[in-house]
Motif scaffolding. Structure first.
Motif, short mmCIF file in Angstrom:
data_model
loop_
_atom_site.label_atom_id
_atom_site.label_comp_id
_atom_site.label_asym_id
_atom_site.label_seq_id
_atom_site.Cartn_x
_atom_site.Cartn_y
_atom_site.Cartn_z
N ALA A 85 12.75 70.18 9.37
CA ALA A 85 13.98 70.86 9.56
C ALA A 85 13.96 70.22 8.32
CB ALA A 85 14.47 71.71 10.60
N ASN A 86 15.64 70.88 7.49
CA ASN A 86 16.68 69.92 6.85
C ASN A 86 16.86 69.31 7.46
OD1 ASN A 86 19.20 69.84 5.76
ND2 ASN A 86 18.21 71.69 4.08
N LEU A 120 20.12 67.74 6.25
CA LEU A 120 21.69 67.12 6.17
C LEU A 120 21.75 68.14 7.16
CD1 LEU A 120 22.48 67.34 2.88
CD2 LEU A 120 22.50 64.94 3.72
N ASN A 121 21.19 69.16 7.59
CA ASN A 121 21.61 69.61 8.61
C ASN A 121 21.14 68.95 10.18
OD1 ASN A 121 22.08 72.50 9.94
ND2 ASN A 121 20.24 72.96 9.77
N GLU A 122 20.17 68.99 10.32
CA GLU A 122 20.01 68.69 11.72
C GLU A 122 20.84 67.01 11.43
OE1 GLU A 122 14.86 69.16 12.74
OE2 GLU A 122 15.94 66.63 11.44
N SER A 174 24.04 67.01 10.28
CA SER A 174 25.66 67.19 10.47
C SER A 174 25.28 67.39 12.34
CB SER A 174 25.67 68.34 9.75
OG SER A 174 25.27 69.33 10.17
N LYS A 175 24.18 68.19 13.02
CA LYS A 175 23.95 68.62 14.18
C LYS A 175 24.51 67.17 14.90
CE LYS A 175 21.97 72.74 13.78
NZ LYS A 175 20.15 73.30 13.66
N SER A 227 27.55 65.29 14.94
CA SER A 227 28.11 66.04 15.65
C SER A 227 28.64 65.84 17.44
CB SER A 227 28.41 67.74 15.45
OG SER A 227 27.12 67.43 15.98
N THR A 243 20.32 69.67 18.27
CA THR A 243 19.88 68.62 16.39
C THR A 243 18.84 69.13 16.81
OG1 THR A 243 21.63 67.06 17.48
CG2 THR A 243 19.94 66.41 15.93
#
Length: 149
Positions: free
Chosen positions: A83-84, A86-88, A90-91, A94, A141
């Motif tokens: 998966a992306n 940056l998306n992962e 960021s999750k 967090s 995540t």
């Protein structure tokens, strides 16, 4: 047994086996990450004398380093997602940012008020952090959406 049932059985076994293997990989990765995280903080304090007095700066450096290290260990070694990034990240971040914020409150209280050494305090906090990481990373995540059809 029909060919369709055999495929369904093999597919179901594959999913179950994959979950168990991923759980074992997670346990190993958690051990590696914990060892790294618990090692980097004392090493920073022992190596750089200024950080002995400014243990919160050492904590910040250790947290950033550990966050990046842990992300790649879990992404590559455990969940193996495509998966992306940056998306992962960021999750992933967090979860740790919430825990780091709690750590930034707890560590000075334990050290300054409780009189516990920074290294012992940080070790105890790391144990608490490990408890929630499997759920967060497996469900949020690096969640894998499976086609159930």
């Amino acid at each position: 047994m029909s060919q369709g049932r055999v495929r369904a059985l093999v597919g179901g076994l594959s999913v179950v086996l994959d979950r168990h293997i991923r759980t074992v990989r997670f346990a190993i990765a958690a051990g590696v990450n914990t060892a790294f995280g618990l090692t980097i903080y004392p090493l920073l304090l022992w190596t750089f004398s200024d950080l002995r007095h400014h243990y919160m700066v050492g904590l910040a450096i250790a947290q950033v380093t550990s966050l990046i290290f842990a992300f790649f260990v879990y992404k590559i070694g455990v969940f193996r997602t495509r998966a992306n990034l940056l998306n992962e990240f960021s999750k992933f971040s967090s979860f740790y940012l919430i825990n780091y914020a709690a750590n930034w409150v707890a560590l000075p209280l334990l050290v300054e008020i409780g009189g516990i050494s920074p290294i012992i305090s940080q070790f105890g906090f790391a144990l608490i952090l490990m408890a929630g990481s499997w759920f967060w990373h497996s469900k949020i995540t690096f969640s894998i959406k499976r086609d159930r059809s």
